[in-house]
Design a protein around this motif. Structure first.
Motif, PDB file in Angstrom:
ATOM      1  N   TRP A 214       0.789  -1.221   0.000  1.00 56.68           N
ATOM      2  CA  TRP A 214       0.000   0.000   0.000  1.00 56.68           C
ATOM      3  C   TRP A 214       0.822   1.273   0.000  1.00 56.68           C
ATOM      4  N   ASP A 215       0.197   2.330  -0.467  1.00 54.84           N
ATOM      5  CA  ASP A 215       0.864   3.618  -0.679  1.00 54.84           C
ATOM      6  C   ASP A 215       0.748   4.541   0.519  1.00 54.84           C
ATOM      7  N   VAL A 216      -0.239   4.344   1.360  1.00 54.83           N
ATOM      8  CA  VAL A 216      -0.536   5.259   2.464  1.00 54.83           C
ATOM      9  C   VAL A 216      -1.406   4.490   3.449  1.00 54.83           C
ATOM     10  N   ILE A 217      -1.448   4.943   4.685  1.00 52.34           N
ATOM     11  CA  ILE A 217      -2.315   4.313   5.685  1.00 52.34           C
ATOM     12  C   ILE A 217      -3.356   5.327   6.130  1.00 52.34           C
ATOM     13  N   THR A 218      -4.628   5.043   5.813  1.00 50.75           N
ATOM     14  CA  THR A 218      -5.709   5.914   6.287  1.00 50.75           C
ATOM     15  C   THR A 218      -6.544   5.131   7.296  1.00 50.75           C
ATOM     16  N   GLY A 219      -7.660   5.694   7.722  1.00 53.45           N
ATOM     17  CA  GLY A 219      -8.555   4.973   8.618  1.00 53.45           C
ATOM     18  C   GLY A 219      -8.626   5.564  10.002  1.00 53.45           C
ATOM     19  N   ALA A 220      -8.709   4.660  10.986  1.00 52.12           N
ATOM     20  CA  ALA A 220      -9.058   5.054  12.349  1.00 52.12           C
ATOM     21  C   ALA A 220      -8.093   6.077  12.963  1.00 52.12           C
ATOM     22  N   GLU A 221      -6.785   5.828  12.871  1.00 49.88           N
ATOM     23  CA  GLU A 221      -5.878   6.673  13.647  1.00 49.88           C
ATOM     24  C   GLU A 221      -5.799   8.089  13.091  1.00 49.88           C
ATOM     25  N   ILE A 222      -5.830   8.232  11.781  1.00 49.76           N
ATOM     26  CA  ILE A 222      -5.732   9.598  11.252  1.00 49.76           C
ATOM     27  C   ILE A 222      -7.032  10.368  11.430  1.00 49.76           C
ATOM     28  N   THR A 223      -8.114   9.660  11.706  1.00 48.64           N
ATOM     29  CA  THR A 223      -9.401  10.348  11.926  1.00 48.64           C
ATOM     30  C   THR A 223      -9.838  10.289  13.383  1.00 48.64           C
ATOM     31  N   LYS A 224      -9.118   9.543  14.198  1.00 53.72           N
ATOM     32  CA  LYS A 224      -9.475   9.354  15.617  1.00 53.72           C
ATOM     33  C   LYS A 224     -10.936   8.940  15.770  1.00 53.72           C
ATOM     34  N   SER A 225     -11.309   7.950  14.970  1.00 51.96           N
ATOM     35  CA  SER A 225     -12.686   7.456  14.995  1.00 51.96           C
ATOM     36  C   SER A 225     -12.671   6.010  14.508  1.00 51.96           C
ATOM     37  N   TYR A 226     -13.760   5.315  14.738  1.00 45.58           N
ATOM     38  CA  TYR A 226     -13.861   3.920  14.306  1.00 45.58           C
ATOM     39  C   TYR A 226     -15.030   3.726  13.349  1.00 45.58           C
ATOM     40  N   LYS A 227     -14.753   3.123  12.197  1.00 42.27           N
ATOM     41  CA  LYS A 227     -15.825   2.706  11.303  1.00 42.27           C
ATOM     42  C   LYS A 227     -16.842   1.886  12.094  1.00 42.27           C
ATOM     43  N   PRO A 228     -18.126   1.942  11.766  1.00 43.76           N
ATOM     44  CA  PRO A 228     -18.710   2.625  10.613  1.00 43.76           C
ATOM     45  C   PRO A 228     -19.123   4.077  10.857  1.00 43.76           C
ATOM     46  N   VAL A 229     -18.532   4.755  11.831  1.00 47.61           N
ATOM     47  CA  VAL A 229     -18.777   6.197  11.964  1.00 47.61           C
ATOM     48  C   VAL A 229     -18.394   6.858  10.631  1.00 47.61           C
ATOM     49  N   LEU A 230     -19.226   7.726  10.124  1.00 48.26           N
ATOM     50  CA  LEU A 230     -18.967   8.288   8.788  1.00 48.26           C
ATOM     51  C   LEU A 230     -17.685   9.105   8.741  1.00 48.26           C
ATOM     52  N   GLY A 231     -17.302   9.676   9.868  1.00 49.64           N
ATOM     53  CA  GLY A 231     -16.088  10.485   9.904  1.00 49.64           C
ATOM     54  C   GLY A 231     -14.829   9.722   9.528  1.00 49.64           C
ATOM     55  N   THR A 232     -14.821   8.422   9.760  1.00 48.88           N
ATOM     56  CA  THR A 232     -13.634   7.642   9.379  1.00 48.88           C
ATOM     57  C   THR A 232     -13.467   7.642   7.860  1.00 48.88           C
ATOM     58  N   TYR A 233     -14.579   7.493   7.155  1.00 39.51           N
ATOM     59  CA  TYR A 233     -14.526   7.487   5.682  1.00 39.51           C
ATOM     60  C   TYR A 233     -14.251   8.903   5.157  1.00 39.51           C
ATOM     61  N   LEU A 234     -14.973   9.868   5.719  1.00 40.05           N
ATOM     62  CA  LEU A 234     -14.845  11.252   5.226  1.00 40.05           C
ATOM     63  C   LEU A 234     -13.453  11.802   5.506  1.00 40.05           C
ATOM     64  N   GLY A 235     -12.937  11.544   6.711  1.00 42.99           N
ATOM     65  CA  GLY A 235     -11.608  12.043   7.070  1.00 42.99           C
ATOM     66  C   GLY A 235     -10.511  11.361   6.268  1.00 42.99           C
ATOM     67  N   SER A 236     -10.726  10.099   5.917  1.00 43.75           N
ATOM     68  CA  SER A 236      -9.731   9.396   5.109  1.00 43.75           C
ATOM     69  C   SER A 236      -9.708   9.952   3.692  1.00 43.75           C
ATOM     70  N   ALA A 237     -10.867  10.228   3.136  1.00 40.97           N
ATOM     71  CA  ALA A 237     -10.928  10.839   1.804  1.00 40.97           C
ATOM     72  C   ALA A 237     -10.230  12.206   1.825  1.00 40.97           C
ATOM     73  N   ARG A 238     -10.519  12.983   2.839  1.00 42.76           N
ATOM     74  CA  ARG A 238      -9.906  14.309   2.959  1.00 42.76           C
ATOM     75  C   ARG A 238      -8.386  14.187   3.061  1.00 42.76           C
ATOM     76  N   ALA A 239      -7.922  13.214   3.820  1.00 47.74           N
ATOM     77  CA  ALA A 239      -6.468  13.055   4.008  1.00 47.74           C
ATOM     78  C   ALA A 239      -5.749  12.735   2.708  1.00 47.74           C
ATOM     79  N   VAL A 240      -6.412  12.019   1.809  1.00 52.55           N
ATOM     80  CA  VAL A 240      -5.752  11.730   0.532  1.00 52.55           C
ATOM     81  C   VAL A 240      -6.092  12.778  -0.518  1.00 52.55           C
TER      82      VAL A 240
END
Lengths: 243, 243
Positions: A150-176
Motif C-alpha cells: 500500500w501507498d498510504v495508511i488511512t482509517g481510524a488513527e488519522i481520523t481518531k474514529s472507528y468505522k462505521p462512523v462516517l467520519g472515518t470514511y470522510l476524514g480518510s478521503a480528505r487526508a488523501v
C-alpha cells in the motif's frame, strides 16, 4: 467489465481484517503455544473467535463517546486480558512481554491467497491503502509482514474514529486529498459497504465466506447494491481493467 | 561499515524535499509554461527559489501558534499567490485550476538519481516513510509520481505540527509504535538532524550540495555528529548493510 468502471475514483481504501488478511487462522496460530504453555484448555480457533467478538463492543464505547479514542492495539490488549480472565488464566505466571507478543499476532496475519496479487494489480491504476480500524503501527507492521504494497495508511488513527462512523470514511478521503465520491471502499462486510456509501464513497464488495470459519453465517452475499461485487481481489482487479 | 550499525532502529523517517527529491528543478519545470503564458518575466529557477523561500516563514506562523495547523499544500498555495503578486501577476487572467495545477508541481518532483534504488535497498531491512512537513495527500501523490516505495506516511499531518518542532519527530515515532531512539531521521539539513537528535532519534545525514542549485551555501557539510553521513541514499544503504 472494462477499464471505464469507476472512472472518477482516485483511491481505493481497504478494509483489512477479513477482507485482505485471514485473522482467524493467524490468531489461532499465534495463540496455540501460549494457551498450551499456560494450561488453558481452549481450542485456538475458539480463542480467536472469542477475542475477536470483543472487537465491536470495545470500539462501540469509543464511538458512543464513553471513552476517548485509543488505538486498536490498546483495545485488542484489553480484550485479550478479558478473554484470558474468562478462561481462568493466572496472570501472575504470564509476563507482559508474552502478552505484547501475543497481541502482535494481529500484525502477523497471512493475506488471503489472492490478496497480494490483486492489490499489486489494482495499485497500477489506483493509489491503495488501508481504510481500516487498525492503527498506523499495526497496519505498518502487518503490511511489512504480509507484503501488502500500500501507498498510504488511512482509517481510524488519522481520523481518531472507528468505522462505521462516517467520519472515518470522510476524514480518510480528505487526508488523501479527494472528495468522498473519488474514493472506493473495498470490504467484505455489508455494514462497512453501506456506511461507506452513506458517506458518499463508491463500493467494492469482496466475498470472504470463510473469514469466520466453516460455519460463517454473515456477509455470505451482498445485501446492498454495490459498484462491484467480486469473489477475490484478483476478480476485482479484472473488473477494473487492472492486469 | 556493516549490518550492525543502528541495530535497534526499526524505522527510517525521511525528509523529502531536498533529501529525496529535487524540488528546485521540478518547480522550475512546472512553472516555466505558466510564467511564459502569463507574461511574467522571471527565470523559472528564480521563481522556484522565491516560492521556496516563503516555506519557512509560513510554517513559522503555525509553529508559533499564530495560526492553527494547516496542510503544507495550503501554505504552498498562499505562498504561490504571494510570489505571483510580487511579480505583478494579473489574477483576473489566471484560473483557479491553473493555480491548483501549478501548486501540484510539489507532487511531481523527480527523485535524486540515487533515491529510488537507495530506498529500495534500505526498505529490505527497515520500514521506511516520509517524516516530512508535506501533508499526507502531497506525500502520497509524490510517492506515486516518483515511485518512492515507502511503507507509511508520518510527519506533519499526523502530528499537526511542523519540523523542527520536536513533536513532529516524537509523534511520528509514536505513530509507528516505536521509541524515539528506535527511529532514524534521514535528512540533508543540519537543522533537521539536530532537532531529530534533540528528540532522541538517530541521525543519517545525506549530503545534497545541489539542492539549492550551483550556488548553494548551506548544508554543504555535517555541522554535528551524526550516526551516519553519506553522499547518497545508496551510500547510506551500503553503510547499513542493505544490498
Amino acid at each position: 467489465m472494462n477499464k471505464e468502471q469507476l472512472p472518477y475514483v482516485g483511491f481505493l481504501g481497504f478494509d483489512v481484517f477479513g477482507t485482505v488478511v485471514d485473522w482467524r487462522s493467524g490468531i489461532a496460530r499465534a495463540s496455540e503455544g501460549f494457551l498450551s504453555k499456560h494450561g488453558l484448555d481452549v481450542d485456538p480457533y475458539d480463542f480467536a473467535d472469542e477475542w475477536r467478538a470483543l472487537y465491536e463492543p470495545s470500539m462501540q464505547a469509543v464511538r458512543a463517546g464513553e471513552r476517548p479514542w485509543v488505538p486498536l492495539t490498546v483495545l485488542n490488549r484489553e480484550n485479550l486480558e478479558t478473554v484470558l480472565s474468562r478462561h481462568g488464566a493466572d496472570f501472575a505466571g504470564i509476563t507482559n512481554t508474552e502478552l505484547v507478543d501475543l497481541n502482535r499476532g494481529w500484525e502477523r496475519l497471512d493475506p488471503w491467497p489472492d490478496a497480494v496479487e490483486g492489490m499489486r494489480r489494482l495499485k497500477k491504476r489506483f493509489p491503495i491503502g488501508p481504510l481500516s480500524n487498525g492503527d498506523i503501527a499495526g497496519m505498518l507492521n502487518l503490511g511489512r509482514f504480509a507484503a501488502l504494497p500500500w501507498d498510504v495508511i488511512t482509517g481510524a488513527e488519522i481520523t481518531k474514529s472507528y468505522k462505521p462512523v462516517l467520519g472515518t470514511y470522510l476524514g480518510s478521503a480528505r487526508a488523501v486529498g479527494l472528495e468522498p465520491a473519488q474514493v472506493a471502499m473495498v470490504a467484505a462486510h455489508n455494514q462497512d459497504m453501506q456506511a461507506a456509501q452513506a458517506a458518499g464513497l463508491r463500493s467494492i464488495f469482496i466475498l470472504r465466506p470463510h473469514e469466520h470459519g466453516p460455519q460463517q453465517a454473515t456477509d455470505l452475499t451482498a445485501t446492498g447494491k454495490y459498484d462491484i461485487v467480486a469473489e477475490s481481489l484478483i476478480e476485482a482487479a479484472d473488473a477494473l481493467g487492472c492486469k
